[in-house]
Structure formats: C-alpha cells, structure tokens
Design a protein around this motif. Sequence first.
Motif, PDB file in Angstrom:
ATOM      1  N   ALA A  18      -1.245   4.296   1.529  1.00 28.85           N
ATOM      2  CA  ALA A  18       0.140   3.845   1.333  1.00 28.85           C
ATOM      3  C   ALA A  18       1.041   4.959   0.807  1.00 28.85           C
ATOM      4  O   ALA A  18       2.243   4.947   1.047  1.00 28.85           O
ATOM      5  CB  ALA A  18       0.166   2.653   0.388  1.00 28.85           C
TER       6      ALA A  18
ATOM      7  N   LEU B 227       2.546   0.830  -6.812  1.00 29.98           N
ATOM      8  CA  LEU B 227       1.800  -0.330  -6.327  1.00 29.98           C
ATOM      9  C   LEU B 227       0.810  -0.849  -7.359  1.00 29.98           C
ATOM     10  O   LEU B 227       0.051  -0.080  -7.958  1.00 29.98           O
ATOM     11  CB  LEU B 227       1.041   0.043  -5.039  1.00 29.98           C
ATOM     12  CG  LEU B 227       1.912   0.539  -3.878  1.00 29.98           C
ATOM     13  CD1 LEU B 227       1.035   0.853  -2.668  1.00 29.98           C
ATOM     14  CD2 LEU B 227       2.993  -0.472  -3.511  1.00 29.98           C
TER      15      LEU B 227
ATOM     16  N   TYR C 251      -5.661  -6.745   2.098  1.00 23.79           N
ATOM     17  CA  TYR C 251      -5.334  -5.562   1.298  1.00 23.79           C
ATOM     18  C   TYR C 251      -5.195  -4.311   2.176  1.00 23.79           C
ATOM     19  O   TYR C 251      -4.204  -3.571   2.085  1.00 23.79           O
ATOM     20  CB  TYR C 251      -6.381  -5.311   0.211  1.00 23.79           C
ATOM     21  CG  TYR C 251      -5.920  -4.249  -0.765  1.00 23.79           C
ATOM     22  CD1 TYR C 251      -5.208  -4.605  -1.899  1.00 23.79           C
ATOM     23  CD2 TYR C 251      -6.161  -2.897  -0.538  1.00 23.79           C
ATOM     24  CE1 TYR C 251      -4.745  -3.637  -2.790  1.00 23.79           C
ATOM     25  CE2 TYR C 251      -5.702  -1.929  -1.418  1.00 23.79           C
ATOM     26  CZ  TYR C 251      -4.992  -2.307  -2.532  1.00 23.79           C
ATOM     27  OH  TYR C 251      -4.523  -1.341  -3.394  1.00 23.79           O
ATOM     28  N   ARG C 252      -6.171  -4.078   3.040  1.00 23.39           N
ATOM     29  CA  ARG C 252      -6.115  -2.880   3.901  1.00 23.39           C
ATOM     30  C   ARG C 252      -4.917  -2.945   4.845  1.00 23.39           C
ATOM     31  O   ARG C 252      -4.270  -1.920   5.123  1.00 23.39           O
ATOM     32  CB  ARG C 252      -7.414  -2.734   4.688  1.00 23.39           C
ATOM     33  CG  ARG C 252      -8.651  -2.431   3.816  1.00 23.39           C
ATOM     34  CD  ARG C 252      -9.868  -2.192   4.695  1.00 23.39           C
ATOM     35  NE  ARG C 252     -11.100  -2.089   3.934  1.00 23.39           N
ATOM     36  CZ  ARG C 252     -11.567  -0.968   3.373  1.00 23.39           C
ATOM     37  NH1 ARG C 252     -10.868   0.144   3.480  1.00 23.39           N
ATOM     38  NH2 ARG C 252     -12.708  -0.968   2.715  1.00 23.39           N
TER      39      ARG C 252
ATOM     40  N   GLU D 205      -6.886   3.514  -1.625  1.00 22.06           N
ATOM     41  CA  GLU D 205      -6.033   3.272  -0.452  1.00 22.06           C
ATOM     42  C   GLU D 205      -4.556   3.209  -0.832  1.00 22.06           C
ATOM     43  O   GLU D 205      -3.698   3.607  -0.041  1.00 22.06           O
ATOM     44  CB  GLU D 205      -6.463   1.994   0.256  1.00 22.06           C
ATOM     45  CG  GLU D 205      -7.809   2.119   0.941  1.00 22.06           C
ATOM     46  CD  GLU D 205      -7.894   1.378   2.270  1.00 22.06           C
ATOM     47  OE1 GLU D 205      -7.008   0.542   2.533  1.00 22.06           O
ATOM     48  OE2 GLU D 205      -8.839   1.645   3.036  1.00 22.06           O
ATOM     49  N   ALA D 206      -4.245   2.734  -2.044  1.00 20.55           N
ATOM     50  CA  ALA D 206      -2.853   2.753  -2.485  1.00 20.55           C
ATOM     51  C   ALA D 206      -2.329   4.182  -2.554  1.00 20.55           C
ATOM     52  O   ALA D 206      -1.172   4.463  -2.212  1.00 20.55           O
ATOM     53  CB  ALA D 206      -2.720   2.077  -3.842  1.00 20.55           C
TER      54      ALA D 206
ATOM     55  N   HIS E 127      -2.027  -4.421   4.231  1.00 23.42           N
ATOM     56  CA  HIS E 127      -0.814  -4.134   3.462  1.00 23.42           C
ATOM     57  C   HIS E 127      -0.634  -2.637   3.234  1.00 23.42           C
ATOM     58  O   HIS E 127       0.484  -2.112   3.347  1.00 23.42           O
ATOM     59  CB  HIS E 127      -0.874  -4.846   2.112  1.00 23.42           C
ATOM     60  CG  HIS E 127      -0.842  -6.336   2.213  1.00 23.42           C
ATOM     61  ND1 HIS E 127      -1.275  -7.164   1.198  1.00 23.42           N
ATOM     62  CD2 HIS E 127      -0.418  -7.170   3.212  1.00 23.42           C
ATOM     63  CE1 HIS E 127      -1.129  -8.422   1.564  1.00 23.42           C
ATOM     64  NE2 HIS E 127      -0.622  -8.449   2.779  1.00 23.42           N
ATOM     65  N   MET E 128      -1.713  -1.936   2.898  1.00 25.73           N
ATOM     66  CA  MET E 128      -1.583  -0.499   2.648  1.00 25.73           C
ATOM     67  C   MET E 128      -1.131   0.236   3.913  1.00 25.73           C
ATOM     68  O   MET E 128      -0.334   1.184   3.847  1.00 25.73           O
ATOM     69  CB  MET E 128      -2.914   0.073   2.155  1.00 25.73           C
ATOM     70  CG  MET E 128      -3.371  -0.478   0.799  1.00 25.73           C
ATOM     71  SD  MET E 128      -2.179  -0.273  -0.556  1.00 25.73           S
ATOM     72  CE  MET E 128      -1.538  -1.968  -0.719  1.00 25.73           C
ATOM     73  N   ARG E 129      -1.590  -0.222   5.062  1.00 27.74           N
ATOM     74  CA  ARG E 129      -1.215   0.435   6.318  1.00 27.74           C
ATOM     75  C   ARG E 129       0.185   0.028   6.778  1.00 27.74           C
ATOM     76  O   ARG E 129       0.865   0.817   7.448  1.00 27.74           O
ATOM     77  CB  ARG E 129      -2.279   0.163   7.376  1.00 27.74           C
ATOM     78  CG  ARG E 129      -3.534   1.006   7.124  1.00 27.74           C
ATOM     79  CD  ARG E 129      -4.818   0.394   7.650  1.00 27.74           C
ATOM     80  NE  ARG E 129      -5.954   1.260   7.322  1.00 27.74           N
ATOM     81  CZ  ARG E 129      -6.546   1.277   6.115  1.00 27.74           C
ATOM     82  NH1 ARG E 129      -6.123   0.480   5.146  1.00 27.74           N
ATOM     83  NH2 ARG E 129      -7.557   2.090   5.894  1.00 27.74           N
TER      84      ARG E 129
ATOM     85  N   ARG F 172       2.157 -10.321  -2.052  1.00 26.23           N
ATOM     86  CA  ARG F 172       0.957 -10.038  -1.252  1.00 26.23           C
ATOM     87  C   ARG F 172       0.186 -11.296  -0.863  1.00 26.23           C
ATOM     88  O   ARG F 172      -0.745 -11.223  -0.044  1.00 26.23           O
ATOM     89  CB  ARG F 172       0.053  -9.062  -2.008  1.00 26.23           C
ATOM     90  CG  ARG F 172      -0.529  -9.608  -3.267  1.00 26.23           C
ATOM     91  CD  ARG F 172      -1.157  -8.575  -4.206  1.00 26.23           C
ATOM     92  NE  ARG F 172      -1.550  -7.316  -3.672  1.00 26.23           N
ATOM     93  CZ  ARG F 172      -1.677  -6.182  -4.390  1.00 26.23           C
ATOM     94  NH1 ARG F 172      -1.427  -6.194  -5.701  1.00 26.23           N
ATOM     95  NH2 ARG F 172      -2.054  -5.071  -3.827  1.00 26.23           N
TER      96      ARG F 172
ATOM     97  N   HIS G  84      -9.373  -0.128  -3.696  1.00 31.48           N
ATOM     98  CA  HIS G  84      -7.970  -0.535  -3.795  1.00 31.48           C
ATOM     99  C   HIS G  84      -7.050   0.583  -4.297  1.00 31.48           C
ATOM    100  O   HIS G  84      -5.984   0.823  -3.713  1.00 31.48           O
ATOM    101  CB  HIS G  84      -7.853  -1.762  -4.702  1.00 31.48           C
ATOM    102  CG  HIS G  84      -8.242  -3.036  -4.031  1.00 31.48           C
ATOM    103  ND1 HIS G  84      -7.787  -4.268  -4.434  1.00 31.48           N
ATOM    104  CD2 HIS G  84      -9.035  -3.278  -2.957  1.00 31.48           C
ATOM    105  CE1 HIS G  84      -8.287  -5.215  -3.651  1.00 31.48           C
ATOM    106  NE2 HIS G  84      -9.066  -4.626  -2.758  1.00 31.48           N
TER     107      HIS G  84
ATOM    108  N   ALA H 219      -2.468  -1.885  -8.241  1.00 33.87           N
ATOM    109  CA  ALA H 219      -3.762  -1.598  -7.622  1.00 33.87           C
ATOM    110  C   ALA H 219      -4.806  -1.462  -8.718  1.00 33.87           C
ATOM    111  O   ALA H 219      -4.546  -0.875  -9.763  1.00 33.87           O
ATOM    112  CB  ALA H 219      -3.710  -0.313  -6.791  1.00 33.87           C
TER     113      ALA H 219
END
Length: 537
Positions: free
Chosen positions: A373, A347, A326-327, A368-369, A329-331, A284, A365, A349
């Motif tokens: 994700a 993940l 971070y946002r 959103e994971a 990566h999740m998307r 990441r 975090h 998180a």
Amino acid sequence: MTSASKMDAHKITLAALFAATCLASGAPALAQTAPDPALDAVFAKAAASPPLLRLLLTKLPKGADLHNHAGGGTYAEDFIAWSAAAGGCFSKTTQSLVAAPCGADGNADLVVLKGLPERDPDLYSDIVDALSTRRFEQGVGEPEISGHRRFFRTFGRSGRGGGEDKGVRIQAEALRQAALDNTLYLELMAGSSASRAVIEASAAIPWTDPWVQTSDGSPPQRLDAKILQARLDQLKPVIAKATPAATVGADANDKAIAALNRCGTAKPEAACDVTLRYLLSISRQRPPEVVFGQMAAAFALVKADPRYVGINILEPEDGPVSVRDYRLHMRLFAFFKTLYPDVPLTLHAGELAMGLTPPRDLRFHITEAVEIAGAKRIGHGVAVAYEDDADKLLARMAKDKIAVEINLTSNDVILGVKGKDHPLPLYMAAGVPVTLSTDDLGVSRSDLTHEYMRAVLEQGVSYGQLKQMSRNSLTYSFLQGASLWDGPCARLNASTPTAPCDAVLKASPKARDQWRLERAFDSFEAEMKAIVPKLAP
C-alpha cells in the motif's frame, strides 16, 4: 532488585536505545540531540511520584495527536448532553442513544435524557458505562464481555441522537481537549458526507473480481488495473460533482467550529491555537465495491482540498470482512497511489494479538501496509513481532522513516497488550520513529497526557525520549510544508529565527508548528527545573 531499581535499569536501557535511534536517523543536531542527563535526572525524580508526574506532563508540550478518531474521541457525557438538548432518549434494550422524537409516551424502554442526572444519577452512570469502557481495566462491567467487544460496540450506541450539528460539536470538542493536553496539532480521522454519492454509485456497479489468476494455481498476488480503471472511469462524473461539494461543506464546517470555540473574538478559547487537519477514513468491514467508492472519493478530495491531508482505514482489523479482504484492500490502495502518488497513507495495521485471529493472519498485515500500500505511517503495529521477517520489516521502517503511532491505553483495553508485552521498546531499539497518540480517548476515558504517563510508568521512557516522541509527532505528520529540521532552521537554538529560517517558517505550516514546539519546550524545561525540586518526594 527493588521496583525502583528495575525502573532505573529499564530507563538506562531505553536511553541507550534512544541514542542508537538518533544515530540511525542521521537527523540534525537540534532535532535529535542525545538526552540531556541533567533534565533526565530531574524528570526521573518526578516520575517517582505519579501525581507529580501528571502535574508535569500536563504542562509538557505535545506536538501532535496523529491517531484520533473523531467520534471515538468524544466523551459519553458530551454525547448524552447533546442528545438531551435535542430531545433524545436512551433505549434500555439496545443500550443506545435514540434521536428525537423518541416514540410514544409511556414507552418503558426509552428514557428521556433531559433532566436525567437529577432524576436518576445511577441510571445516568450506567449509560456512561454503556457508551464507553470506563474502568474496564479495574474489572468494572460484565466479565464475560471482552474489552475488544465492549470497545467497538460503543460506536453504534453513541452514533444516534445529538442534533444536526453533532459532527461540528465533536470536532470543536476535540480541539478543546487537544488544547487541554497542550497539543499544537490535531490530525483528526473524520469523513465527508459529500462522498456518499460516490460510494453509492460504486455500490450500484456489480463487482468484478480483479485478481489476476496465476498459471500454477498459487494464490493471486496482483490486481488487474484495467478492471479497476474501468470502474473508476464510471465514477469520475460523480466524483467531479462530489469533490467541490465536499470543499463547500468543509468551509461551513470550519466556520461553525470557529464559532463554537469563539475564535476571532475578544475571548477565544485555547482550542483556536490548535492546528487542525483531517484524515479521510475507509471502512474495511464493507463490501469491495463500497470500499472502492470510499477510496475513489477520498483520494480525489485529499488531492483537491489541503484541509484533508491523508487517508486511513479503520474498523476492527480482526473482523471477518477485514481479514478476508485485507490483501485486496492493500492492493486497492496501491492502485490509487499510482494515480495519486502524493496522497499520503497512514494505515491501521497490526492492531491484533494472539487469539483474535488464526496465527496466519498475524504474519503479513504490517508488511503489506508498508510494502504494497505504501503507508507512510502505521497505526498501532502491536503484532509486529509476529510478522514474517519482522527484523527486516523493522529495519525498513527505520530506514524509510515510516513512523508508528502507539496507543497504549487502547492496546491494553482492546487487545490486552501492555507493559513488557508491548512492542514499543522493540520499535525504539530498531530506530523506528515513534509517536504517542490517543486513538479513541472518549471511549477509553483517557487523554494524551495519560498516554505519555503510561509510556513513563509502564515502559520506563525518559524525558529525552518523550521529547523526541513529541517532536516526531510533528515531523511525521502530514501537515503541509518543509520540516524545520531539513533546512536553515535545523541547527538553531534561539527564540528569534535568522532571515533564511524565517522564510521557511513563513512558507511552511509544519515548520511553524515545529518552531512553536521548540519554544514551548524552552519554557517547559525552565519550569520543570523549578517545580520538581519543590514537589518531588
């Protein structure tokens, strides 16, 4: 109240939480029966003596270690030995291993590792400290360097040297350690060198901002799938070549590991009985175009090769790029999940604590994971109490059976979170499936048995709860096949399966390891009843 009374009260509380967890999960009778008071009482006697507890927990069957980094799981002594055998050195300046050839003769900075234990045992000990967090909790080391810094810097120091077969040796040793811990299944975080071509190809394509801008000027929340698909289309020819190459590499890897552990010979090591699968890892702290390439290669490989069962994301969650992206990566994970819906994610998180980042970065975090994700498991999850609507998040994780991988020693060393500050009881109270794992046992100087010990001594976890955590580790693993608890085997409690159950065992690797675990518990519980009365204080 005495310390013993406090522990007993804590155990009673957690036993009630455990019973609530069982009811919330709606699991079959054998899978999630309420704790056996007699077994819990026997175990509680052992827990009063840490040496006896260690003896007992070494024997305790541990289903799986689901959160284990390949390189971080290797002890410094092994890295030093492999590097010495390959003619490597240690740099005093960089405090790191150096591959052969080490450089010009007479270089005072470089220490030849071969023969060092005999020549200078104190320096050898210093090198072990440099490549690990040995005795950090006892205050050993430079006081101005945090456990977080000391932990993560070891990876750059131990990554050089060791010979061409170092990767295979790391994995073979991980299986040996799993066998020593009485672990049946290892889900090892590792990479594939064949993915490098995909990553390099993606890095060569200029990054186009994929965020969809909002009309009101608020922060964008979604990505333009057309932009991402166009990048992926450019990578497809490279992926088509890299994926088969990775499978060929994995074949050679399997053979080399089997040879090191003498599998298939007259005297195989116990490591040969440990089931091994891999999680591909995304870094990441890399630029977006590199992360995209890593994901593209990883999703394709997991889809193509059953030895790779899922994907994770790693490196410090509080790193500047990790926080910034971070946002994103999740998307990106969500984009690839639309193309590969069957590829599971676990993940990292919530591997955060107050002070590591601004408080705003503790608030979303884990959420959103899970929600963006689509993670099936969460690694660490330490900062869950800081999440917005944390109670709703916990309820969703319980309802959707999203397990959390708890790493007690790692959380202590890296984050300074332990004892009553740790959210393990919170997850249990909410009914979230919990597993215990090692994270980077070589760096942290731990093992899975020690993680189980910490759960008992620091969190007051009972035998019934440990047994359930062990079962959870296989149930929520990504090992292929139906679960033992979802079909005709669920309500059996016998050493011989019925014909319908036998059919499940033959078809499902997961069910077979779960069946092995149940039989191992039968033997362990009989042994525990015999040992504890003789040795308990």
